[in-house]
Structures are given as C-alpha cells and as structure tokens.
Write an enzyme that holds these catalytic residues in place. Structure first.
Site, mmCIF file in Angstrom:
data_model
loop_
_atom_site.group_PDB
_atom_site.id
_atom_site.type_symbol
_atom_site.label_atom_id
_atom_site.label_comp_id
_atom_site.label_asym_id
_atom_site.label_seq_id
_atom_site.Cartn_x
_atom_site.Cartn_y
_atom_site.Cartn_z
ATOM 1 N N LYS A 79 0.847 -1.098 -0.248
ATOM 2 C CA LYS A 79 0.187 -0.069 0.073
ATOM 3 C C LYS A 79 1.031 1.343 0.026
ATOM 4 O O LYS A 79 1.941 1.166 0.975
ATOM 5 C CB LYS A 79 -0.940 -0.121 1.294
ATOM 6 C CG LYS A 79 -1.871 0.972 1.288
ATOM 7 C CD LYS A 79 -2.765 0.926 2.565
ATOM 8 C CE LYS A 79 -4.086 2.086 2.380
ATOM 9 N NZ LYS A 79 -4.759 1.790 3.795
ATOM 10 N N SER B 269 -9.992 -0.949 6.637
ATOM 11 C CA SER B 269 -9.364 -0.649 5.249
ATOM 12 C C SER B 269 -8.538 -1.713 4.649
ATOM 13 O O SER B 269 -8.244 -1.997 3.770
ATOM 14 C CB SER B 269 -8.370 0.591 5.515
ATOM 15 O OG SER B 269 -9.207 2.095 5.553
ATOM 16 N N SER C 251 -9.703 1.699 2.382
ATOM 17 C CA SER C 251 -8.939 2.489 1.804
ATOM 18 C C SER C 251 -8.008 1.648 1.116
ATOM 19 O O SER C 251 -7.400 1.972 0.023
ATOM 20 C CB SER C 251 -8.257 3.563 2.561
ATOM 21 O OG SER C 251 -7.457 2.896 3.537
#
Lengths: 480, 490
Positions: free
Chosen positions: A82, A181, A157
């Site tokens: 990420k 997330s 996310s």
C-alpha cells in the site's frame, strides 16, 4: 496449489519451490509483471509498478539460492505494498498531491522485514487519500476497479492492495486498517484480509492516519498465505513505542488446527438492520460450517458496538487533524507560494488535500476544540472504553466472534461517493475492532445475490490471532 | 509595606510574579530519537526522520531525559507522578510536525517548592517534559518574521528535551525573581540536569507579571513577558512592566492579558499576540507514546543519587566560616562548586574571609577545582602573616592553578617578599618629590573634600609607587603612608 479465483500459485508454494531451487524467482516475478501488463490498465491497482527493482531483487534471490543460501520464508514471493508504507528512495504518495515528489529516506520496519524474508516488492498500490475512504474513489490518482467486476469499487482504503491480490498481480499484499481498510476491500474483492492486534506489527514507516487505530496487515489469496505473511511482519520493534514485546506464535500451524471445541459467538448487534439479507445468510452459513467442524456456536452481544461508528468518526479525524498538520509545504511535498508563511501553508494544504481529507481534518479540529472537547472527543473516548468492556465480556463466553465484514457486497462507482454518511456506514462492522485494538479478519465465504464475493469477519480478543486463524482455516475449507 | 519592594515610587501596589523556566536537559541524545543533543553544530546536521517529523516516523522516549526530569522534580521537592505526553497543536515552521509533544494535564512532577537564600519559599506548580522546537533565522528585508525576504530553519534543536518549570505566583519583587532564577540555575548545574546557559538559550525564562493594590486578595490581570535573555533583562523587564501596569491602572485603564516581548535596547516591553486571539492548542494524548510510570525502585535510585543541594552546601560552608549563608563569598563558592575547597582551607586554619575573597574574586578560572585545600590554606597563611601582599597573593594563586606548584615555591621564584616599611617610605617620598604639582593637587583636593579628584590622584600615586616597587608594595600600606604624608603636609 493455486489460490481460489487467482491465476497464481500461493506464496507458500512459490517460497518452498524457490528455496528448493525448483523455481526461479525471476521467472515468478516476470510472470506477475506480465499479469500486471495485461490487466492493470483496467484495474489501476498500482500507483507505481517497480518492474526493474523487482527483477533485480528476484535475480539476487536466485543467486543466493544458487550459492546454497536460504533467502527466507518468502523467498521470491512478489508482494504489493500500500502506498502509505515508506520505501527508501521510492515515491510514497498516500495517493495525495500533497506528497508530490517526496521520497522517504528510510524503509518502514515491515519493508525491512519483507526484504529479510526474501520477498520481492513489485509495486506500490493505490488507496483512498491518506487511507480515508471505503472505495478507493478518494485517490488523487483515480480509482481502482474491482477485478471481480470492473464496474464496482474494490472497497477501501486499501483497494489497490486487495485488487492486486484478487487480480493475480501478486500473491501477497500489505495494507493498513484504521476502521476496516484491510477487511472491507478484502471482502469486496474476495480475498483474505487480516487486521492484527494493535501493536503486533510495527507502525514505523506507516504514514499515520489515526495513530491509536492504524495497524498494518496482510492480504492474501489463502488463509495460509496470510498467516505466513503475518508471521514475517509480526513482532516487537523498538522503533514503535506501542509495539508489543512478546514472542510471536506460529500462525501457519494455527490454520490447519481445526475448531474442535472452539467457542464461536455471532455478534447479534452486527446481524440486524442495515445488513443485506444475502450477506447475513452467508454469515449464518459460516456459523453452521464451524459448528459442523466441531465448534460450539452461540449468540454473542456487544451492545456498545453500535456506537462504534460515531465514536470512530470523532477519534480518527481528531488524530488525523494532528497527524496531517505536518504537510504544510515547509519541508517536503507540494508547496504553493504565498505572501507570508501562513498564506503559503494555507495555499499548499488547500491545493494538496482532497475533499474527504479536508472534511476529516475539519471534523477532527472541531472535535478537539476548546469548549467542544468534552462533548465530542472526550465522549468518544468513553464510548471506546465501553466497547472494550463489552468485547471483554463477550470474550469471557467465546473464543472468537463472527459477523459480516461489510453490510453489502461491492457497490458501483459513484453509488456512495456523494454521500459520506452512506460511505461511512460500509465500515460499521469493522470499526469496533479497531477501537478495541483487537484482531479481526475477513475470509471469503461464497457470493451474494449479485454474484459478488461476501466476506465473513472473524473477531478475536487481544493477541487472539491463533484461534482467529483456526476458524478462518476451517471456513476456507468449507467454502471450497 | 507601602510600595513594591525594590521599585521606587510604586506606593500602595503589590507586584505578583510567576516564572516559567525552560531548561534544555543535558542528555546525550534528543528526547525521541538518537540524534546528538548538541549546541553550535552546522545547521541541520543533527537530524533524522523522527526529529524532522517525516511521514511514518515515530517517537521513542529517551530514558535519560525522564531520569533528569525526575532529578529536577525531586531537587524541587515535587511529587513524581505517572505521566502522559500530549500533543500541543499549532502551525509554526520551526516545528516539524506542527505539533509539540509536551505534557499537559498529567505532568511528571508537581507540587514542589524552592527555598531561596533569603529564607523565602517559592511554590513549584509543575515541572514537565517536552520537546524543543527548531530555530528560525529571518533574512533580508526587515529581518523580522514579518517583512523578511526569506527564512532559514535549523532543526538541530528540534526534539531536544526540555523541562518547563512553572512556579506559583509567589514572587513579589524583581530582585526575588532574579534570586529565584539564579538559585534554580545553581540547582540545575549541581544536579547535572542542564548547563542552564541563558545566553545560549539552554535556559529560557518567561515572567507572568501583574500588580494589585496592597491588601487585595484577587490577582490583577497578568501579562506574560518573553525574550528575557539574562538575569539583568529579567529584573529590568519586571520593573518596567510593573510601572507600565501601575501607570495604566492609575489612569483608570485596564490591563489586557497578553504576551509582551522585552526589548533590551529600548528598555521596554512590547505587545505581542493577545490571549483573546491566542490559538486553541487542541491538546490530546499523544497516541504514539505510552504513559511514563517510573517504578518505586527507579525513583529511589534517582533520589539516592541526588547530590547535596546548594542550599545545604551554603549552610555547611557558612557554618564553617562563621559567616551568613547569604555572604557573597559563600554563595559564589557554592555556585562555582568550590565550597569543598573553601571548607578544606578553613579547616586547615586559613582565615575564612581571605579564603572566600579568593574564591569570589580570583578563582573564576578554568582549573580552579584542581586546587588543593592545603595549598590554598598555605597561601592565605603567607598573606595574613605578612609574607605576601594581596596583589602578590593573587598572582601566586593564578600560578598555583596554572602549574599545580606550591605557593612558597612560586613566591620565592618570583622574588615576592613583603617590602619593609623603611624601603616603601623611601619610594613614596621619591614619588612625591618627582611629582610635586600632583602632590600639591592631592593635598588641596583632600582639604576641599573633592573625593572624585582625590580618588584619581590616589590612583596616580599608587601607580607610580607600584611601578617603582615592581609590584611588591602592599596597596594598603601605600594608602596609609600617603595619608600620613598628607596629614604631615597640611
């Protein structure tokens, strides 16, 4: 052995074969880069694909194996990170304009541990700006698409990481989970996602959203791979003061250990209003599967969990308003000139942050303000204490808890983008865990009425990763 | 009492001062990272991701800083508490994270006091840990923050550990404020917590000043005075501010609570930002750190390692010398860490006043602490026995510190011996004869009671005589002879 719904072998298989000299790390990386080439234009899982450095790292792994060395438990396994995890010399954007041009001078602790374990970083994945969002629509660089249906969001996310694993771009990915997330996009993309106990994985080098809630965790195609990755990244780090100083048990062994005698409670507060019937049905089916495998299944109650969303949207923005203050144009990232220093700061922040980030900074600033602190932030902290107490009571009766990961399957683009409250509600099942600092994971368990994947959430008490993974292993088998 | 003590003309008013003293801790490294805590290095050389507040970095608490904070707390009679760090949020370019990690509602030290040499007691509200900021330099244009062409920031100081010591509003005069800060500084030095240099900024003082009519219980509105870079500034600023406030109140105006900056050159305070427009710091618990809860055994070790504090050392030395604890020689001996030396010399039979005079005036030098008590006693003995003049003793003492040799050896080598009275008188007579008109002036000035001129002429003759005697004349004896000759001439 191939991960369900994924064209690639499992991480465990790759590592075993590379370590045995039966597989080339370079060929493995090339194959994954090929998969990215073929579908990335549609999916947009990555902010940056690190083809050259990944190939070089894979060559180095192959050379070490040839020299008789063991590159480690993730030898030659491609992994996607990420893009809020710091990578030395490699842009780390948090999908925000404000970090334009910034290259961290250091690696996050998890990145160092991955390198030591022989993993190969293949790219940095897209996210909602600063991890604020549930659809990856808040990225400054455009949304990521769900590989199961490109008309739908991948969740967020960590949408890029979930999509990368679901699309077969990498067998493993790391995400961060502040209110769901990791688990929510894992559920929406049909992969496994784990939010570990707060403090189990070092946060050093994770760009902070809400420090008391943030936790790094694995995405994988299988429960076994998630456990393998967790084993590599878990453990004490002196650079993170909130890191737990305890030995890490074997998570991979837990996966096949079965659930005989395990006490499983279905959280009644997370099975009612707002949960789509087809999702609820899958959770009930999961409970039956666990019972059939020898678990004692009952109904659990965590009354304060229903207040989690409200408390979260005060605590997380409050911390975020402080954590994101440093992006002021003075030292790094975007600078928009102004006549005075404060005008420069204002102009830089106005241009650099997207709407959702600004909304949360304002919410958080307000919640902490003199005269409002007690009514908002202070009260939210009390709710947090209540949630912890309610979970503690539930875990006196149960070893793990069960709930949906998300109220619905993946929604379509734009469906909730203009309605922040509707978007926030998609994290209603995942948020209480973050407030309690406890572990939880999402395991794919069949599909909804629309044919999209449904995730079942397994929750566990602090450092309860072992019983959690035992249940997850059984559900994965039952889903086949 | 009818006037503010120490300030003329402020009848009927009482001064109320509380002091906030920031001191940088003498740790090897910064509060939350491993960067050196060092003053004066090239800009931005002692920095890392943590003290630059780079995204993803996290603080790790320096235990030496906690220990020094506890030491300060116990030296100031505070209770050491389990404490938590908080974030103080405001935007400022010298602060890398745009928040300062400090302690807010749960400080490590609280509820102590400091006894001053004059016997008064100042309450200590709290003494908490926090991180320092970087340093801005405004260049070009006006050179101030508003109107400069550009600013440069040095983050070497960012993250340096500070303890902020907040006093109760117990101070009642500018002189008492000075004494409080001086005493605090002596304690910080004695316990090794800080080098406490006001001129380098490792000790910074803010004064909260208000006035009220005598007999009024309620406090007046206070102003916070910043930019006090020396004890002299502190005294002058409080005096100025007290007058300003009394003048305003005297004309029926109100005091606005505000921050004011001391302008040393102009000798006045100037308004800064007013508290009404002050920022809301939005304090909340720092989630990246865990609470600090020093165990009983750690606290016990810190207390056991505390040295004898300056007040007690002054008492001991004063007792040995038969002087008051407030005697400047006693105070200075403790300040300079030379009280053991002084006590040793006195114990060896040296005259206490002569010993303390040397400590006060002649031993503000590097290496003074290497001096042996027996050697100092021997020197003072030679001096009081008439073998050395005061001037010669000073010279010998300097050589003793520089070379480590004994006073007798040095005096012999330099040819120092007390000049006999006959030889001195001859030199005095010669000087008078050679400078007849100056001598006539001297006699006339003396008769007219013109002290200023007399002092000048005394200096003139003393100089001539010292020159002729190659410095061996005793100043006091010269003065006596000059007086006797003048009386004879009159």
């Amino acid at each position: 052995m191939t991960a369900p719904g994924s064209p690639t072998p499992t991480a465990a298989a790759i590592a075993a074969e590379v370590r045995a000299g039966a597989r080339s790390a370079r060929a493995t990386v090339d194959a994954h880069l090929g998969a990215i080439d073929a579908a990335e234009a549609t999916i947009h899982a990555f902010n940056l694909v690190l083809a050259d450095s990944a190939r070089a790292a894979a060559d180095a792994i192959d050379a070490r194996v040839a020299a008789g060395e063991d590159p480690g438990p993730l030898a030659g396994v491609p992994i996607a990170l990420k893009d809020n995890l710091c990578t030395r010399g490699v842009p780390t954007t948090c999908s925000s304009r404000i970090l334009e041009g910034w290259r961290p001078p250091y690696d996050a602790t998890v990145v160092t541990r991955l390198a030591t374990a022989g993993a190969v970083v293949i790219g940095k994945t897209n996210l909602d700006e600063f991890a604020m969002g549930s659809s990856t629509e808040n990225s400054a660089f455009g949304p990521t698409r769900n590989p199961r249906d490109p008309e739908r969001v991948p969740g967020g996310s960590s949408g890029g990481s979930a999509a990368a694993v679901a699309a077969g771009f990498a067998p493993l990915a790391l995400g961060s989970d502040t209110g769901g997330s990791i688990r929510q996009p894992a559920a929406l993309c049909g992969v496994v996602g784990v939010k570990p106990t707060y403090g189990l994985v070092s946060r050093y080098g994770l760009v902070a959203f809400a420090s008391s809630l943030d936790q790094i965790g694995p995405f994988a195609g299988t429960v076994g791979d998630a456990a393998l990755l967790l084993e590599v990244i878990a453990g004490h780090d002196p650079l993170d003061s909130t890191s737990i100083d305890q030995p890490v048990p074997s998570y991979t062994e837990a996966v096949g250990a079965g659930v005989d005698g395990l006490r499983v409670g279905i959280v009644s507060e997370l099975m009612g209003e707002g949960i789509a019937p087809d999702v609820r049905a899958r959770v009930e089916a999961a409970a039956e599967a666990l019972a059939a495998a020898g678990a004692e299944v009952g109904e659990a109650s965590v009354p304060a969990a229903t207040f989690g969303l409200s408390a979260y949207y005060l605590i997380a923005p409050a911390e975020a308003s402080s954590n994101l203050a440093r992006y002021d144009g003075v030292r790094y990232g975007l600078r928009v000139d102004g006549a005075t220093t404060s005008e420069m700061m204002e102009a830089s922040r106005s241009a650099g942050f997207g709407a959702e980030v600004k909304r949360r900074i304002m919410l958080g600033t307000y919640a902490l303000s003199a005269g409002y602190y007690d009514a908002f932030y202070g009260k939210a902290l009390k709710v947090r204490t209540l949630i912890i107490a309610d979970f503690a009571a539930a875990y006196e009766r149960f070893d793990v808890l069960l709930s949906p990961t998300t109220p619905t399957t993946a929604f379509r683009f734009g469906e909730k983008a203009d309605d922040p409250l509707a978007m926030y509600l998609s994290d209603v099942c995942t948020i209480p865990t973050n407030l309690a600092g406890q572990p939880a994971m999402s395991v794919p368990f069949g599909s909804g009425a629309d044919g999209m994947p449904v995730g079942v959430q397994i929750l566990a008490p602090t450092l309860g990763e072992v019983p959690m993974l035992r249940a997850a292993g059984v559900l994965e088998e039952a889903a086949k | 009492m009818s006037a503010i003590h120490g300030i003329d003309g402020l009848d009927d008013w009482e001064l109320v001062v509380g002091l906030e003293v920031h001191c940088e801790l003498a740790t090897a490294t910064k509060l939350f990272c491993g960067c050196p805590n060092q003053f004066g290095d090239d800009p931005n050389t002692n920095v890392c991701p943590v003290c630059l507040g780079l995204p993803g970095s996290l603080p790790v608490l320096n235990h030496q800083a906690v220990e020094l904070a506890m030491r300060i707390g116990r030296a100031l009679n505070c209770t050491v508490h389990p404490s938590v760090f908080a974030r103080k949020n405001y935007f400022y370019p010298d602060m890398p994270k745009d928040y300062q990690v400090s302690q807010y509602d749960q400080p490590i030290n609280a509820d102590g006091w400091l006894d001053l040499p004059d016997g008064s007691r100042i309450g200590i509200t709290r003494a908490h840990l926090e991180e320092d900021t970087g340093k801005n330099t405004h260049a070009g244009g006006s050179g101030r923050i508003h109107g400069a062409d550009y600013s440069l920031i040095d983050y070497n100081r960012a993250g340096v550990p500070l303890v902020e010591i907040v006093s109760e509003p117990d101070v009642r005069s500018p002189e008492q404020a000075r004494t409080y800060v001086a005493e605090l500084r002596t304690i910080l030095l004695a316990i090794g917590a800080s080098d406490a240099k006001m001129e380098e900024g490792s000790m910074r003082v803010d004064a909260n000043v208000s006035v009220r009519p005598h007999g009024q219980a309620a406090f007046g509105t206070r102003c916070e005075i910043k930019n006090l870079n020396s004890l002299r500034s502190l005294v002058r600023a409080i005096e100025y501010e007290a007058r300003r406030q009394v003048d305003l109140l005297g004309t029926g105006e109100r005091i606005h609570q505000e921050t004011r900056h001391w302008d040393e050159e102009a000798g006045r305070t100037r308004a800064g930002r007013s508290k009404e427009e002050a920022e809301d710091y939005r304090y909340f618990q720092e989630p990246d750190l865990v609470p600090v809860a020093p165990g009983a055994d750690w606290l016990a070790r810190v207390e056991a390692a505390l040295p004898v504090l300056p007040a007690a050392r002054r008492e001991t030395l004063a007792g040995a010398a038969g002087l008051a604890a407030t005697h400047p020689g006693v105070v200075m001996a403790v300040d300079r860490g030379l009280d053991d030396l002084a006590r040793g010399a006195i114990a060896a039979g040296a005259d206490p006043v002569r010993v303390l005079t040397h400590v006060e005036h002649n031993l503000a030098v590097e290496g003074a602490e290497t001096l042996g008590a027996a050697a100092l006693a021997e020197l003072v003995g030679m001096e009081t026995g008439g073998a050395l003049t005061a001037t010669q003793a000073k010279t010998v003492l300097a050589d003793m510190v520089a070379t480590g040799r004994g006073p007798a050896e040095i005096a012999a080598e330099r040819g120092f011996e007390a000049m006999d009275t006959g030889a001195l008188e001859a030199i005095v007579d010669e000087a008078i004869a050679a400078n007849a008109s100056e001598w006539a002036d001297y006699v006339a000035a003396s008769a007219a009671g013109d002290d200023k001129r007399l002092k000048k002429l005394t200096g003139f003759f003393t100089g001539k005589i010292m020159q002729a005697s190659k410095g061996q004349a005793d100043g006091r004896a010269v003065n006596e002879l000059l007086t006797r000759k003048r009386d004879g001439a009159a």
